[in-house]
Design a protein around this motif. Structure first.
Motif, PDB file in Angstrom:
ATOM      1  N   MET A   1      43.733   1.831  -6.623  1.00 18.34           N
ATOM      2  CA  MET A   1      43.389   0.610  -5.892  1.00 18.34           C
ATOM      3  C   MET A   1      42.526  -0.286  -6.784  1.00 18.34           C
ATOM      4  O   MET A   1      41.558   0.171  -7.390  1.00 18.34           O
ATOM      5  CB  MET A   1      42.606   0.962  -4.626  1.00 18.34           C
ATOM      6  N   SER A   2      42.885  -1.534  -6.895  1.00 19.08           N
ATOM      7  CA  SER A   2      42.147  -2.477  -7.728  1.00 19.08           C
ATOM      8  C   SER A   2      41.215  -3.322  -6.874  1.00 19.08           C
ATOM      9  O   SER A   2      41.345  -3.375  -5.655  1.00 19.08           O
ATOM     10  CB  SER A   2      43.116  -3.380  -8.492  1.00 19.08           C
ATOM     11  N   ILE A   3      40.268  -3.978  -7.548  1.00 22.05           N
ATOM     12  CA  ILE A   3      39.339  -4.879  -6.869  1.00 22.05           C
ATOM     13  C   ILE A   3      39.612  -6.291  -7.367  1.00 22.05           C
ATOM     14  O   ILE A   3      39.654  -6.523  -8.588  1.00 22.05           O
ATOM     15  CB  ILE A   3      37.877  -4.507  -7.177  1.00 22.05           C
ATOM     16  N   PRO A   4      39.781  -7.265  -6.466  1.00 17.49           N
ATOM     17  CA  PRO A   4      39.955  -8.652  -6.918  1.00 17.49           C
ATOM     18  C   PRO A   4      38.788  -9.060  -7.809  1.00 17.49           C
ATOM     19  O   PRO A   4      37.644  -8.655  -7.576  1.00 17.49           O
ATOM     20  CB  PRO A   4      39.976  -9.447  -5.607  1.00 17.49           C
ATOM     21  N   ALA A   5      39.073  -9.851  -8.819  1.00 13.96           N
ATOM     22  CA  ALA A   5      38.061 -10.206  -9.815  1.00 13.96           C
ATOM     23  C   ALA A   5      36.840 -10.854  -9.190  1.00 13.96           C
ATOM     24  O   ALA A   5      35.700 -10.553  -9.563  1.00 13.96           O
ATOM     25  CB  ALA A   5      38.676 -11.136 -10.873  1.00 13.96           C
ATOM     26  N   ASP A   6      37.051 -11.742  -8.202  1.00 10.76           N
ATOM     27  CA  ASP A   6      35.898 -12.419  -7.602  1.00 10.76           C
ATOM     28  C   ASP A   6      35.014 -11.438  -6.831  1.00 10.76           C
ATOM     29  O   ASP A   6      33.784 -11.540  -6.853  1.00 10.76           O
ATOM     30  CB  ASP A   6      36.353 -13.561  -6.700  1.00 10.76           C
ATOM     31  N   GLU A   7      35.639 -10.452  -6.159  1.00  5.92           N
ATOM     32  CA  GLU A   7      34.850  -9.448  -5.440  1.00  5.92           C
ATOM     33  C   GLU A   7      34.080  -8.558  -6.413  1.00  5.92           C
ATOM     34  O   GLU A   7      32.919  -8.215  -6.164  1.00  5.92           O
ATOM     35  CB  GLU A   7      35.753  -8.596  -4.552  1.00  5.92           C
ATOM     36  N   LEU A   8      34.725  -8.194  -7.493  1.00  3.05           N
ATOM     37  CA  LEU A   8      34.066  -7.351  -8.491  1.00  3.05           C
ATOM     38  C   LEU A   8      32.844  -8.056  -9.065  1.00  3.05           C
ATOM     39  O   LEU A   8      31.754  -7.459  -9.166  1.00  3.05           O
ATOM     40  CB  LEU A   8      35.041  -6.997  -9.615  1.00  3.05           C
ATOM     41  N   HIS A   9      33.001  -9.323  -9.422  1.00  2.00           N
ATOM     42  CA  HIS A   9      31.867 -10.065  -9.983  1.00  2.00           C
ATOM     43  C   HIS A   9      30.757 -10.218  -8.945  1.00  2.00           C
ATOM     44  O   HIS A   9      29.567 -10.155  -9.279  1.00  2.00           O
ATOM     45  CB  HIS A   9      32.326 -11.432 -10.483  1.00  2.00           C
ATOM     46  N   GLY A  10      31.139 -10.404  -7.676  1.00  2.00           N
ATOM     47  CA  GLY A  10      30.139 -10.513  -6.631  1.00  2.00           C
ATOM     48  C   GLY A  10      29.357  -9.219  -6.449  1.00  2.00           C
ATOM     49  O   GLY A  10      28.128  -9.234  -6.287  1.00  2.00           O
ATOM     50  N   ILE A  11      30.058  -8.100  -6.493  1.00  2.31           N
ATOM     51  CA  ILE A  11      29.396  -6.792  -6.376  1.00  2.31           C
ATOM     52  C   ILE A  11      28.433  -6.577  -7.531  1.00  2.31           C
ATOM     53  O   ILE A  11      27.293  -6.126  -7.346  1.00  2.31           O
ATOM     54  CB  ILE A  11      30.448  -5.667  -6.310  1.00  2.31           C
ATOM     55  N   LEU A  12      28.878  -6.912  -8.730  1.00  3.17           N
ATOM     56  CA  LEU A  12      28.015  -6.740  -9.902  1.00  3.17           C
ATOM     57  C   LEU A  12      26.797  -7.666  -9.829  1.00  3.17           C
ATOM     58  O   LEU A  12      25.683  -7.268 -10.202  1.00  3.17           O
ATOM     59  CB  LEU A  12      28.808  -6.977 -11.184  1.00  3.17           C
ATOM     60  N   ASP A  13      27.014  -8.891  -9.353  1.00  6.46           N
ATOM     61  CA  ASP A  13      25.878  -9.812  -9.200  1.00  6.46           C
ATOM     62  C   ASP A  13      24.861  -9.257  -8.200  1.00  6.46           C
ATOM     63  O   ASP A  13      23.649  -9.352  -8.410  1.00  6.46           O
ATOM     64  CB  ASP A  13      26.367 -11.186  -8.738  1.00  6.46           C
ATOM     65  N   PHE A  14      25.357  -8.700  -7.107  1.00 10.80           N
ATOM     66  CA  PHE A  14      24.465  -8.088  -6.117  1.00 10.80           C
ATOM     67  C   PHE A  14      23.676  -6.935  -6.735  1.00 10.80           C
ATOM     68  O   PHE A  14      22.454  -6.831  -6.555  1.00 10.80           O
ATOM     69  CB  PHE A  14      25.275  -7.589  -4.922  1.00 10.80           C
ATOM     70  N   LEU A  15      24.355  -6.070  -7.466  1.00 11.74           N
ATOM     71  CA  LEU A  15      23.683  -4.919  -8.072  1.00 11.74           C
ATOM     72  C   LEU A  15      22.656  -5.359  -9.116  1.00 11.74           C
ATOM     73  O   LEU A  15      21.585  -4.747  -9.237  1.00 11.74           O
ATOM     74  CB  LEU A  15      24.717  -3.984  -8.701  1.00 11.74           C
TER      75      LEU A  15
END
Length: 208
Positions: A1-15
């Motif tokens: 299962m992949s993560i959409p690029a915008d969601e991935l960047h958002g998760i990383l920004d949150f972390l």
């Protein structure tokens, strides 16, 4: 299962933003005399929940741990305010919730909703898990105060009433509270004796 690029960047920004909890300090010190961080408090709170979980029948451990993990997340933005300073001050909870909303904004909508819902559940003590998390939170704080190298003006006896309403319903929490209250009183007495010795030395006349 992949993560959409915008969601991935958002998760990383949150972390990345949540990383500030690693250096956001509380009004407590460790046993080596270094300031305790919010992240360190949260870690040991989760550890307490994990170790004590078998003593709480009917409690959803996964939910309890999730609540413990998010309960101080808003402090990544606004920092910690000690219980003593909260008296008579604007609502810490209101500010912390606004800070939490800012912190989780980069996350996908479902994750934002879940984290804020868990925080609200904790703040309002809406479930057995939330009430237990509140009790454990107070006990971990007292445990750290008793274990830490606290400043000379620290009022240990403040903790004898701190969080009492969250630590009296459950029999396990009551037992832990009783042990910690004994430690608290002992530290308060030790601090009083140390101050008396210092004052006695200061007022002792010097030999000519």
């Amino acid at each position: 299962m992949s993560i959409p690029a915008d969601e991935l960047h958002g998760i990383l920004d949150f972390l990345r933003a949540a990383e500030s909890l690693k250096h956001t300090t509380r009004t407590s010190w460790t046993s080596t005399g270094t300031p305790e961080t919010v992240a360190a408090h949260t870690w040991r709170l989760c550890l307490m929940a994990l170790v004590l979980a078998p003593r709480f029948p009917g409690i959803d451990l996964g939910k309890l741990l999730r609540i413990c993990l998010v309960h101080d997340l808003g402090e990544a933005i606004g920092g910690d305010i000690s219980a003593v300073l909260q008296e008579g001050a604007p609502s810490k909870a209101d500010q912390e919730r606004r800070d939490l909303l800012q912190l989780v904004a980069p996350l996908p909508a479902s994750a934002q909703h879940d984290m804020v819902a868990l925080w609200d559940e904790y703040e309002q003590a809406m479930s057995p898990e939330a009430r237990l998390a509140k009790g454990l939170d107070k006990l971990e704080t007292i445990l750290q105060h008793n274990q830490g190298v606290m400043p000379d003006d620290f009022d240990f006896r403040f903790n004898l009433q701190y969080g009492a309403r969250y630590t009296t319903d459950d029999p396990i929490l009551r037992v832990i509270r009783a042990v910690l209250d004994e430690e608290t009183e002992r530290r308060a007495q030790e601090r009083s004796r140390a101050l008396e010795r210092e004052q006695s030395t200061e007022h002792r006349p010097h030999a000519p």
